[in-house]
Design an enzyme around this catalytic site. Structure first.
Site, PDB file in Angstrom:
ATOM      1  N   SER A  16       0.936  -1.375  -0.243  1.00  0.00           N
ATOM      2  CA  SER A  16       0.097   0.234  -0.045  1.00  0.00           C
ATOM      3  C   SER A  16       1.557   1.502  -0.473  1.00  0.00           C
ATOM      4  CB  SER A  16      -0.659   0.098   1.332  1.00  0.00           C
ATOM      5  OG  SER A  16      -1.898  -0.830   0.808  1.00  0.00           O
ATOM      6  N   LYS A  65      -8.540  -4.615  12.312  1.00  0.00           N
ATOM      7  CA  LYS A  65     -10.286  -4.205  11.009  1.00  0.00           C
ATOM      8  C   LYS A  65     -11.024  -4.276  12.158  1.00  0.00           C
ATOM      9  CE  LYS A  65      -8.404  -5.156   6.834  1.00  0.00           C
ATOM     10  NZ  LYS A  65      -8.767  -6.018   5.546  1.00  0.00           N
ATOM     11  N   ASN A  86     -11.294  -1.104   7.265  1.00  0.00           N
ATOM     12  CA  ASN A  86     -10.432  -0.784   6.657  1.00  0.00           C
ATOM     13  C   ASN A  86      -9.347   0.406   6.386  1.00  0.00           C
ATOM     14  OD1 ASN A  86     -12.139  -0.555   4.143  1.00  0.00           O
ATOM     15  ND2 ASN A  86     -10.016  -1.193   2.935  1.00  0.00           N
ATOM     16  N   ASP A 101     -13.173  -2.602   1.367  1.00  0.00           N
ATOM     17  CA  ASP A 101     -12.751  -4.060   0.776  1.00  0.00           C
ATOM     18  C   ASP A 101     -13.998  -4.457  -0.425  1.00  0.00           C
ATOM     19  OD1 ASP A 101     -10.199  -3.902   1.685  1.00  0.00           O
ATOM     20  OD2 ASP A 101     -11.152  -4.887   3.868  1.00  0.00           O
ATOM     21  N   TYR A 221      -2.450 -12.334  -3.733  1.00  0.00           N
ATOM     22  CA  TYR A 221      -2.177 -11.693  -4.703  1.00  0.00           C
ATOM     23  C   TYR A 221      -0.539 -12.113  -4.919  1.00  0.00           C
ATOM     24  CZ  TYR A 221      -1.223  -7.989  -0.912  1.00  0.00           C
ATOM     25  OH  TYR A 221      -1.218  -7.402  -0.260  1.00  0.00           O
TER      26      TYR A 221
END
Ligand code: ATR
Length: 276
Positions: A16, A65, A86, A101, A221
């Site tokens: 991020s 979260k 988030n 999300d 990912y």
């Protein structure tokens, strides 16, 4: 200089930070995104600091979260329904807890996957924290039925009960049949994720089962192609990994903080470079 943080524990290997910093730079926004390793006992104190004038807000990830929810002044409908935050937005000292999300997931499937949820049969693997946003997303998009399969069935049943008011949810009784009839198979478990000692050939499906039908979506990912996605490819099925979801959840957070749309292609490039 404005600041944005990621509240994580651990905070190593954040994709991020490079993704958002590339977008700030491209748009000429004087801001810096920094990943912070925040142990649970320091969470409340760190969240308090997000009220400062020079802070846009933060992202929140594992394991915080759920824990940040009671620390917010206000929650968006998405954060409330999903039961997780988030993204925190600092609105003149007041903290708004949001969740991008679900919308990130929907945009990834619709835009990049060309998948339309309406009236579809969806099979979701997993019933943990990450599954919550997916359940909300898929039901909001008007799927016909969402089937949930989890290694521990009690957790799948609890999730079904909790979200039953949003749409048609069912537990999987015959996995082979549901696999054959679903339009979309989603992995929301961490199985397949690369870490020290992980087995690259593990899939979230029980021994010997492979996707045989529909679109296959994996929220993992790293690696780029999990065993599940390789199985989908071998079966000639369309598939997508978790990177577009990561980018689009970030893009919506970015827009909430700055009021500007970030350059998506650049965010993809920066994330891919960080993953290499
Ligand atoms: P997250 O926030 O990443 O979703 P979590 O809340 O711990 O993490 O949930 C992990 C999910 O992955 C659960 O659905 C878990 O199944 P259980 O409820 O049976 O634990 C699933 N999971 C983790 N490891 C798994 C494995 N080796 N095989 C199948 N499912 C697995």
């Amino acid at each position: 200089m404005k600041r944005v943080f990621l509240l994580a524990h651990p905070a190593k290997h954040s994709v991020s930070a490079p993704m958002h910093n590339a977008a700030f730079k491209a748009l000429g926004i004087k801001a810096f995104y920094e990943a912070l390793d925040v142990p649970p006992e320091r969470l409340a104190e760190v969240v308090e600091r997000l009220r400062a004038e020079d802070v846009y807000g933060s992202n929140v990830t594992v394991p915080h979260k759920l824990a940040v929810l009671p620390l917010m002044d206000e929650l968006t409908d998405a954060a409330k329904s999903i039961g997780a935050v988030n993204t925190i937005i600092n609105r003149e000292g007041r903290l708004l807890g949001h969740n991008t999300d679900a919308s990130g997931y929907v945009r990834a499937l619709k835009e990049d996957g060309k998948f339309d949820f309406e009236g579809k049969q969806v099979l979701l693997l997993g019933a943990g924290g990450a599954a919550r946003a997916i359940v909300y997303a898929v039901l909001q998009e008007g799927c016909h039925t969402l089937y949930i399969y989890n290694r521990s069935q009690d957790k799948a049943l609890a999730l079904i009960k909790e979200f039953a008011h949003l749409g048609r949810l069912e537990a999987v009784t015959k996995l082979s049949q549901t696999l054959k009839s679903c339009d979309l198979l989603i992995n929301s478990t961490s199985v397949g994720m690369e870490y020290k000692g992980s087995d690259p050939d593990e899939t979230p499906l029980p021994e010997g089962r492979v996707p045989s039908q529909g679109f296959v979506s994996d929220i993992v990912y790293r690696p780029e192609k999990t065993r599940l996605l390789k199985d989908a490819e071998a079966a000639g099925l369309p598939y997508q990994n978790g990177l577009p979801m990561l980018i689009y959840q970030g893009a919506e957070s970015f827009e909430q903080w700055t009021g500007q749309k970030p350059p998506i292609d650049l965010m993809f490039e920066a994330a891919k470079a960080a993953l290499r």
